[in-house]
Design a protein around this motif. Structure first.
Motif, PDB file in Angstrom:
ATOM      1  N   GLN A   1     118.437  35.787 -14.304  1.00  0.00           N
ATOM      2  CA  GLN A   1     117.676  36.767 -15.103  1.00  0.00           C
ATOM      3  C   GLN A   1     118.152  36.712 -16.539  1.00  0.00           C
ATOM      4  O   GLN A   1     117.368  36.798 -17.466  1.00  0.00           O
ATOM      5  CB  GLN A   1     117.873  38.186 -14.569  1.00  0.00           C
TER       6      GLN A   1
ATOM      7  N   GLN B   1     110.646  40.205 -27.233  1.00  0.00           N
ATOM      8  CA  GLN B   1     109.934  41.433 -26.794  1.00  0.00           C
ATOM      9  C   GLN B   1     109.203  42.147 -27.933  1.00  0.00           C
ATOM     10  O   GLN B   1     108.082  42.579 -27.756  1.00  0.00           O
ATOM     11  CB  GLN B   1     110.839  42.437 -26.063  1.00  0.00           C
TER      12      GLN B   1
ATOM     13  N   ARG C   1     117.283  46.967 -26.199  1.00  0.00           N
ATOM     14  CA  ARG C   1     117.458  45.514 -26.063  1.00  0.00           C
ATOM     15  C   ARG C   1     118.805  45.008 -26.564  1.00  0.00           C
ATOM     16  O   ARG C   1     119.126  43.823 -26.430  1.00  0.00           O
ATOM     17  CB  ARG C   1     116.325  44.777 -26.800  1.00  0.00           C
TER      18      ARG C   1
ATOM     19  N   ASP D   1     109.043  35.778 -24.940  1.00  0.00           N
ATOM     20  CA  ASP D   1     108.231  36.785 -24.230  1.00  0.00           C
ATOM     21  C   ASP D   1     108.019  37.955 -25.189  1.00  0.00           C
ATOM     22  O   ASP D   1     108.962  38.347 -25.887  1.00  0.00           O
ATOM     23  CB  ASP D   1     108.976  37.370 -23.024  1.00  0.00           C
TER      24      ASP D   1
ATOM     25  N   SER E   1     103.722  47.735 -19.008  1.00  0.00           N
ATOM     26  CA  SER E   1     103.297  48.303 -17.731  1.00  0.00           C
ATOM     27  C   SER E   1     104.384  49.279 -17.257  1.00  0.00           C
ATOM     28  O   SER E   1     105.539  48.878 -17.092  1.00  0.00           O
ATOM     29  CB  SER E   1     103.125  47.139 -16.723  1.00  0.00           C
TER      30      SER E   1
HETATM   31  N1  SAM Z   1     115.955  38.866 -18.540  1.00  0.00           N
HETATM   32  C1  SAM Z   1     114.966  38.388 -19.419  1.00  0.00           C
HETATM   33  C2  SAM Z   1     115.167  39.024 -20.779  1.00  0.00           C
HETATM   34  O1  SAM Z   1     115.876  39.979 -20.896  1.00  0.00           O
HETATM   35  O2  SAM Z   1     114.576  38.546 -21.728  1.00  0.00           O
HETATM   36  C3  SAM Z   1     113.560  38.703 -18.961  1.00  0.00           C
HETATM   37  C4  SAM Z   1     113.251  38.756 -17.542  1.00  0.00           C
HETATM   38  S1  SAM Z   1     111.769  39.627 -17.114  1.00  0.00           S
HETATM   39  C5  SAM Z   1     111.817  39.243 -15.435  1.00  0.00           C
HETATM   40  C6  SAM Z   1     110.452  38.612 -17.726  1.00  0.00           C
HETATM   41  C7  SAM Z   1     109.586  39.261 -18.767  1.00  0.00           C
HETATM   42  O3  SAM Z   1     108.731  40.216 -18.194  1.00  0.00           O
HETATM   43  C8  SAM Z   1     110.318  40.042 -19.852  1.00  0.00           C
HETATM   44  O4  SAM Z   1     110.843  39.207 -20.850  1.00  0.00           O
HETATM   45  C9  SAM Z   1     109.246  40.964 -20.378  1.00  0.00           C
HETATM   46  O5  SAM Z   1     108.560  40.400 -21.472  1.00  0.00           O
HETATM   47  C10 SAM Z   1     108.303  41.116 -19.189  1.00  0.00           C
HETATM   48  N2  SAM Z   1     108.377  42.493 -18.651  1.00  0.00           N
HETATM   49  C11 SAM Z   1     109.401  43.051 -17.989  1.00  0.00           C
HETATM   50  N3  SAM Z   1     109.112  44.329 -17.666  1.00  0.00           N
HETATM   51  C12 SAM Z   1     107.868  44.583 -18.149  1.00  0.00           C
HETATM   52  C13 SAM Z   1     107.025  45.727 -18.156  1.00  0.00           C
HETATM   53  N4  SAM Z   1     107.395  46.880 -17.598  1.00  0.00           N
HETATM   54  N5  SAM Z   1     105.797  45.618 -18.745  1.00  0.00           N
HETATM   55  C14 SAM Z   1     105.409  44.459 -19.326  1.00  0.00           C
HETATM   56  N6  SAM Z   1     106.169  43.354 -19.347  1.00  0.00           N
HETATM   57  C15 SAM Z   1     107.389  43.406 -18.768  1.00  0.00           C
END
Ligand code: SAM
Ligand code: SF4
Length: 428
Positions: free
Chosen positions: A185, A249, A261, A287, A321
């Protein structure tokens, strides 16, 4: 990560004498590996379970694995009474025992304990790809981003020993794998629990030195833990691929603080500068979440500016979300759905223009690809470059022989927003 979890679960099943079938209709045991990162992913699971409900009467056994299992727990038995197994990823080390309970006739088997310091190390992994292999080096997450469900579904951060990671990587190289992808992760928060005490940069450097390994990738890096030593390790060995995925983000320090963050925009940009001033050209991907509670038009503009400044090669973009248990659930000032949608499209349009421009810069250059497959309809081979671009190419000398798994030089002749096209420049 979920794909690789499934590979390990399937390996465990095969080692206990199960056989894999192509269609769920032919199976006696149907397992769903699930994702709950966004609500849409979670809803899909319940729809699928509903579709197979009537099969339960025919003696089929159903199980739900992964993050939705962990999040919903025993409530799944109420919502889908034909389910007999609910197991989160932190309990996979006990998966074999759970199968024994199922076979003994138990119809309410659970693996929901999150307090663990174990990782799921198994010699039984049924890998999907004969050339590229995943290795999980760290599980769980100790951060607490306000929007994210992962700390509640995958448990605390725990790293594997460097010895077990290296043994797995060497074993894969001996079996002919040439590409390794290290997973976590927050893969770069890796900390070897054994006395050797390697950090992520040290592990990267050692995996890249294993004879036979030609490419090493890793995902996902958290910007806070992305230290300069990682860039130095990459510069020192081209086996470490020319690509870094560094999720930002948001481009607004105000939103980043609300998201918890642990870095500001400037601190993030310092990491980008290290990569831009590095010894090689690295492709950068990220992301982005739009519409986090309280995100103003000004904050969103700062994210668009960041795209101009960084020039990402690709990105994953999401509408915020709301997720159970997370801090952001209680935050006010929700961004309306239509506005989230508008911001998402604006962001994607801007990024598309950047990608069209950046991909066109490759026309005329030669890149080495690893051949991943064949697109029969187009009569082209599908290749991947070290910097993680798809480069489809023609190869006149191949006579239909499979090139999959080979490394070939390809000259880029055309480009689009998401991929490149070319022709191989060597006679094989
Ligand atoms: N650990 C990684 C980090 O901290 O950058 C990210 C892991 S997460 C499984 C993958 C991506 O899902 C995140 O970078 C974020 O952009 C998106 N994500 C996570 N929670 C979210 C939410 N509640 N709503 C929208 N996107 C989400
Ligand atoms: Fe989720 Fe944040 Fe952990 Fe990444 S670092 S998995 S976004 S809580």
């Amino acid at each position: 990560m979920n794909v690789h979890d499934s590979e390990k679960v399937i390996g465990t099943l095969l080692s206990q004498g199960y056989l894999q079938v192509e269609e769920p209709e032919d199976a006696g045991l149907v397992l769903y590996n699930t994702c709950s990162i966004r609500d849409k992913a979670e809803q899909k699971v319940f729809n699928r379970l509903q579709n197979f409900k009537r099969e339960a009467g025919k003696g089929k056994v159903f199980g739900v694995l992964g993050c939705v299992a962990q999040q919903e727990g025993e409530k799944i038995f109420d919502r889908a009474p034909h389910v007999s197994l609910v197991c989160g990823s932190a309990s996979y080390p006990r998966f074999g025992e759970m199968l024994v309970q199922l076979e003994a006739g138990s119809r309410r088997v659970t693996g929901l304990n999150l307090e663990t310091d174990e990782t799921f190390d198994t010699p039984f992994t049924r890998r999907d790809n004969p050339h590229r292999a995943y290795i999980t080096i760290i599980e769980g997450c100790d951060k607490s981003c306000a929007y994210c469900v992962v700390p509640f579904t995958r448990g605390p951060e725990r790293s594997r020993t460097s010895e077990s990671v290296m043994a797995e990587a060497r074993g894969l190289a001996e079996r002919g794998y040439t590409e390794i992808q290290l997973l976590g992760q927050n893969v770069n928060s890796y900390r070897d629990p054994s006395p050797a005490g390697w950090d992520f940069a040290a592990l990267l450097a050692r995996v890249a030195e294993i004879p036979g390994i030609r490419r090493v990738r890793y995902t996902t890096s958290h910007p806070r833990d992305f230290v300069k030593r990682i860039v130095d390790a990459m510069d020192a060995n081209p086996v470490l691929c020319d690509h870094v995925h560094l999720p930002v983000q948001s481009g607004s320090s105000r939103v980043l603080a609300a998201m918890d963050r642990l870095y500001t925009r400037d601190e993030y940009m310092r990491r980008i500068e290290w990569l831009k001033n590095a010894g090689r050209r690295y492709s950068l991907t990220t992301d982005i979440i739009v519409g986090f509670p309280g995100e103003t038009e000004q904050d969103f503009q700062q994210t668009l500016d960041l795209l101009d400044e960084v020039q990402y090669d690709s990105l994953f973009s999401f509408k915020y979300s709301p997720r159970p248990n997370t801090a952001a659930l209680a935050m006010e000032d929700r961004v309306p759905e239509e506005e989230k949608q508008r911001r998402l499209l604006t962001l994607q349009e801007k990024q598309r223009a950047i990608q069209i421009r950046r991909n066109a810069e490759w026309i005329g250059r030669i890149q080495e690809v690893m051949v991943e497959g064949r697109n029969q309809a187009l009569g082209q081979w599908i290749g991947r470059t070290s910097d993680n671009r798809t480069l489809n190419f023609s190869h006149p000398g191949s006579n239909g022989d499979s090139l999959v798994g080979r490394y070939l030089p390809v000259r880029v002749t055309r480009s689009g927003p998401n991929s490149l096209v070319g022709e191989s420049v060597s006679v094989v």
